[in-house]
Design a protein around this motif. Structure first.
Motif, PDB file in Angstrom:
ATOM      1  N   GLU A 184      41.435 127.853  90.118  1.00 19.87           N
ATOM      2  CA  GLU A 184      42.411 127.526  89.015  1.00 19.87           C
ATOM      3  C   GLU A 184      41.711 127.806  87.794  1.00 19.87           C
ATOM      4  O   GLU A 184      40.538 127.780  87.377  1.00 19.87           O
ATOM      5  CB  GLU A 184      42.662 125.947  88.937  1.00 19.87           C
ATOM      6  N   ILE A 185      42.670 128.527  86.955  1.00 18.42           N
ATOM      7  CA  ILE A 185      42.132 129.048  85.570  1.00 18.42           C
ATOM      8  C   ILE A 185      42.513 128.022  84.429  1.00 18.42           C
ATOM      9  O   ILE A 185      43.479 127.488  84.451  1.00 18.42           O
ATOM     10  CB  ILE A 185      42.804 130.313  85.405  1.00 18.42           C
ATOM     11  N   PHE A 186      41.400 127.855  83.927  1.00 21.30           N
ATOM     12  CA  PHE A 186      41.678 126.671  82.799  1.00 21.30           C
ATOM     13  C   PHE A 186      42.509 127.410  81.638  1.00 21.30           C
ATOM     14  O   PHE A 186      42.289 128.323  81.107  1.00 21.30           O
ATOM     15  CB  PHE A 186      40.314 126.400  82.114  1.00 21.30           C
ATOM     16  N   MET A 187      43.578 126.587  81.273  1.00 19.41           N
ATOM     17  CA  MET A 187      44.540 127.175  80.417  1.00 19.41           C
ATOM     18  C   MET A 187      44.651 126.604  79.145  1.00 19.41           C
ATOM     19  O   MET A 187      44.795 127.154  78.015  1.00 19.41           O
ATOM     20  CB  MET A 187      46.104 126.992  81.015  1.00 19.41           C
ATOM     21  N   GLY A 188      44.447 125.254  79.005  1.00 20.44           N
ATOM     22  CA  GLY A 188      44.472 124.577  77.437  1.00 20.44           C
ATOM     23  C   GLY A 188      44.278 123.108  77.693  1.00 20.44           C
ATOM     24  O   GLY A 188      43.819 122.533  78.691  1.00 20.44           O
ATOM     25  N   VAL A 189      45.186 122.370  76.769  1.00 21.19           N
ATOM     26  CA  VAL A 189      44.853 120.998  76.697  1.00 21.19           C
ATOM     27  C   VAL A 189      46.303 120.542  76.462  1.00 21.19           C
ATOM     28  O   VAL A 189      47.095 121.069  76.011  1.00 21.19           O
ATOM     29  CB  VAL A 189      43.793 120.137  75.455  1.00 21.19           C
ATOM     30  N   MET A 244      58.430 115.659  82.043  1.00 22.48           N
ATOM     31  CA  MET A 244      57.037 115.884  82.189  1.00 22.48           C
ATOM     32  C   MET A 244      56.877 116.362  83.615  1.00 22.48           C
ATOM     33  O   MET A 244      56.046 117.072  84.074  1.00 22.48           O
ATOM     34  CB  MET A 244      56.236 114.896  81.820  1.00 22.48           C
ATOM     35  N   CYS A 245      57.838 116.046  84.732  1.00 19.45           N
ATOM     36  CA  CYS A 245      57.457 116.270  86.048  1.00 19.45           C
ATOM     37  C   CYS A 245      57.550 117.994  86.245  1.00 19.45           C
ATOM     38  O   CYS A 245      57.319 118.199  87.343  1.00 19.45           O
ATOM     39  CB  CYS A 245      58.578 115.162  86.984  1.00 19.45           C
ATOM     40  N   MET A 246      58.607 118.389  85.472  1.00 16.90           N
ATOM     41  CA  MET A 246      58.985 119.941  85.603  1.00 16.90           C
ATOM     42  C   MET A 246      58.294 120.665  84.493  1.00 16.90           C
ATOM     43  O   MET A 246      58.306 121.938  84.434  1.00 16.90           O
ATOM     44  CB  MET A 246      60.387 119.894  85.637  1.00 16.90           C
ATOM     45  N   CYS A 247      57.938 120.159  83.317  1.00 17.85           N
ATOM     46  CA  CYS A 247      57.523 120.837  82.243  1.00 17.85           C
ATOM     47  C   CYS A 247      55.918 121.370  82.330  1.00 17.85           C
ATOM     48  O   CYS A 247      54.886 120.764  82.731  1.00 17.85           O
ATOM     49  CB  CYS A 247      57.386 119.745  81.076  1.00 17.85           C
ATOM     50  N   LYS A 248      55.957 122.588  82.240  1.00 18.25           N
ATOM     51  CA  LYS A 248      54.740 123.522  82.241  1.00 18.25           C
ATOM     52  C   LYS A 248      54.381 123.975  80.856  1.00 18.25           C
ATOM     53  O   LYS A 248      55.120 124.722  80.250  1.00 18.25           O
ATOM     54  CB  LYS A 248      54.746 124.665  83.409  1.00 18.25           C
ATOM     55  N   PRO A 249      53.173 123.640  80.611  1.00 18.03           N
ATOM     56  CA  PRO A 249      52.684 124.407  79.167  1.00 18.03           C
ATOM     57  C   PRO A 249      52.664 125.908  79.113  1.00 18.03           C
ATOM     58  O   PRO A 249      52.237 126.481  80.050  1.00 18.03           O
ATOM     59  CB  PRO A 249      51.461 123.760  78.623  1.00 18.03           C
ATOM     60  N   LEU A 250      53.329 126.307  78.061  1.00 19.25           N
ATOM     61  CA  LEU A 250      53.097 127.761  77.789  1.00 19.25           C
ATOM     62  C   LEU A 250      52.163 128.073  76.804  1.00 19.25           C
ATOM     63  O   LEU A 250      51.506 129.366  76.694  1.00 19.25           O
ATOM     64  CB  LEU A 250      54.409 128.542  77.663  1.00 19.25           C
ATOM     65  N   SER A 251      51.713 127.365  76.043  1.00 24.75           N
ATOM     66  CA  SER A 251      50.672 127.366  74.833  1.00 24.75           C
ATOM     67  C   SER A 251      49.228 126.710  75.249  1.00 24.75           C
ATOM     68  O   SER A 251      49.350 125.932  76.127  1.00 24.75           O
ATOM     69  CB  SER A 251      51.267 126.951  73.486  1.00 24.75           C
ATOM     70  N   ASN A 252      48.380 127.221  74.494  1.00 25.97           N
ATOM     71  CA  ASN A 252      47.132 126.458  74.594  1.00 25.97           C
ATOM     72  C   ASN A 252      46.892 125.014  74.462  1.00 25.97           C
ATOM     73  O   ASN A 252      46.064 124.362  75.134  1.00 25.97           O
ATOM     74  CB  ASN A 252      45.763 127.013  73.900  1.00 25.97           C
ATOM     75  N   GLU A 253      47.671 124.573  73.466  1.00 26.17           N
ATOM     76  CA  GLU A 253      47.749 123.196  73.129  1.00 26.17           C
ATOM     77  C   GLU A 253      49.279 122.732  73.161  1.00 26.17           C
ATOM     78  O   GLU A 253      50.280 123.266  72.870  1.00 26.17           O
ATOM     79  CB  GLU A 253      47.154 122.863  71.732  1.00 26.17           C
ATOM     80  N   LEU A 254      49.435 121.363  73.910  1.00 29.78           N
ATOM     81  CA  LEU A 254      50.799 120.806  73.828  1.00 29.78           C
ATOM     82  C   LEU A 254      50.538 119.197  73.437  1.00 29.78           C
ATOM     83  O   LEU A 254      49.813 118.517  74.106  1.00 29.78           O
ATOM     84  CB  LEU A 254      51.237 120.937  75.256  1.00 29.78           C
ATOM     85  N   GLU A 255      51.200 118.884  72.436  1.00 27.00           N
ATOM     86  CA  GLU A 255      51.043 117.578  72.055  1.00 27.00           C
ATOM     87  C   GLU A 255      52.135 116.748  72.387  1.00 27.00           C
ATOM     88  O   GLU A 255      53.332 117.108  72.082  1.00 27.00           O
ATOM     89  CB  GLU A 255      50.722 117.402  70.471  1.00 27.00           C
ATOM     90  N   ILE A 256      52.061 115.581  73.061  1.00 23.84           N
ATOM     91  CA  ILE A 256      53.304 114.836  73.562  1.00 23.84           C
ATOM     92  C   ILE A 256      53.091 113.446  73.041  1.00 23.84           C
ATOM     93  O   ILE A 256      51.872 112.877  72.742  1.00 23.84           O
ATOM     94  CB  ILE A 256      53.620 114.676  75.143  1.00 23.84           C
TER      95      ILE A 256
END
Length: 350
Positions: free
Chosen positions: A1-6, A78-90
């Motif tokens: 797995e590639i680390f993508m972000g937070v 959130m069950c279907m949401c996949k981050p596209l940016s390095n940071e996603l704040e919820i």
């Protein structure tokens, strides 16, 4: 797995690492966070969360679960949401955002040690892990798959409190169009192997409960309630625990022996079976929401646990609130049918 972000949780500022291809729900669960969820397929809206910043792919979801207005306001499932940016704040909503659950594991190999036909439609499987045990809280559920992974995995509630040998009890209804439930009924027997992922879900007992408990159940909604009640009775819960079970006919009432055992062993436990399609001595008649007020005049101190179809859950919750139940003390688990018109990889079904 590639680390993508937070993924950052607001307002606490806590950050968790996300892996490529993971949904936000999977990321949070991997780190032990208990985000409410149910269908895991973009259909129920339980995991609706406001995204403060960052880009994400929402995937295939239903308008009834997330309206166009909500999407415009930044909400996502959130069950279907996949981050596209390095940071996603919820918006997490709690200051401390403490981990609450055991991180789930994927494809643990289990073997069927026993199979019991509970009713003409419900089969109970008792399964044990060949390797390490799965740690879970009573009330949670698992995802079941075959070894070759040729079927669509489905979610089923665990029907027992954790045991020393790691045995898990599943109660599975045969659904006519349900490929997975038919596979279970037709192919899983003692000695059969299967893959199990989990645990998932946030329908867990509130350890701070110190008032009476009322459980309202239909069909195999009994499974998570059995797990919760088993754990509460074992630890010596001092308040009354009543369980109202709605069945169509007498033959649909299962685990009667266990109920009678609890009834005799625990002075504060009471099993109240109800029938909707036939009248018989010894049973209440009618749908639980309609007859609840005949049994209880005031539910203002009760913790209420409801499990069954979404329609059953909603009707019972309204009936309980009309009798004074506090919304914060109503816990529910609505089981979605297999016929959802969405990507079906994990529709909730018991």
């Amino acid at each position: 797995e590639i680390f993508m972000g937070v993924v950052r949780l607001a307002p606490s500022g806590k950050e968790v690492e996300s892996n490529s291809g993971e949904t936000v729900l999977e990321t949070l669960e991997r780190h032990g966070y208990a985000l409410p969820n149910n269908c895991r397929a973009g259909a129920c809206g339980e995991c609706k969360v406001k995204v403060n910043s960052g880009e994400f792919d929402q995937g295939l979801i239903m308008d009834m679960a997330l309206s166009q207005e909500e999407r415009a306001e930044g909400y996502g499932l959130m069950c279907m949401c996949k981050p596209l940016s390095n940071e996603l704040e919820i918006e997490w909503g709690t200051e401390d955002a403490q981990p609450k659950l055991f991180p789930p594991s994927e494809n643990i190999r289990f073997i069927v040690v026993d199979r019991i036909e509970r009713t003409p439609r419900i089969t109970e499987l008792r399964i044990r892990p060949i390797g390490k045990q799965m740690r879970y809280w009573p009330g949670q559920y698992v995802m079941v798959n075959d070894i070759e992974r040729k079927i669509t995995p489905r979610c089923y509630s665990i029907a027992n409190a954790p045991t020393n040998d790691g045995e898990i009890v599943l109660q599975i209804t045969r659904v006519p169009e349900g490929s997975t439930s038919n596979w279970v009924h037709d192919n899983l027997f003692p000695g059969s192997m299967l893959n199990v992922s989990g645990p998932y879900g946030t329908f867990i007992g509130d350890p701070s409960t110190d008032g009476p408990v009322l459980c309202l159940v239909a069909g195999t909604g009994l499974a998570p309630i059995l797990s919760l009640a088993d754990a509460a009775l074992r630890r010596g819960f001092k308040q009354q625990v009543h369980l109202m079970f709605s069945a169509r006919k007498e033959e649909d009432i299962y685990d009667r022996g266990l109920m009678e055992y609890w009834d005799k062993k625990h002075r504060r436990f009471k099993f109240i079976p109800t029938l909707t399609q036939e009248e018989k001595d010894g049973y209440l008649h009618g749908r639980i929401p309609a007859i609840l007020g005949d049994q209880y005049s005031d539910l203002s101190r009760h913790s209420i646990y409801i499990a069954g179809s979404p329609e059953f859950v909603d009707a019972c919750a309204e009936a309980a609130k009309a009798l004074g139940a506090n919304e914060d003390m109503i816990h529910s688990e609505g089981f979605f049918d297999q016929a959802l018109p969405v990507a079906p990889e994990s529709d909730r079904l018991v």
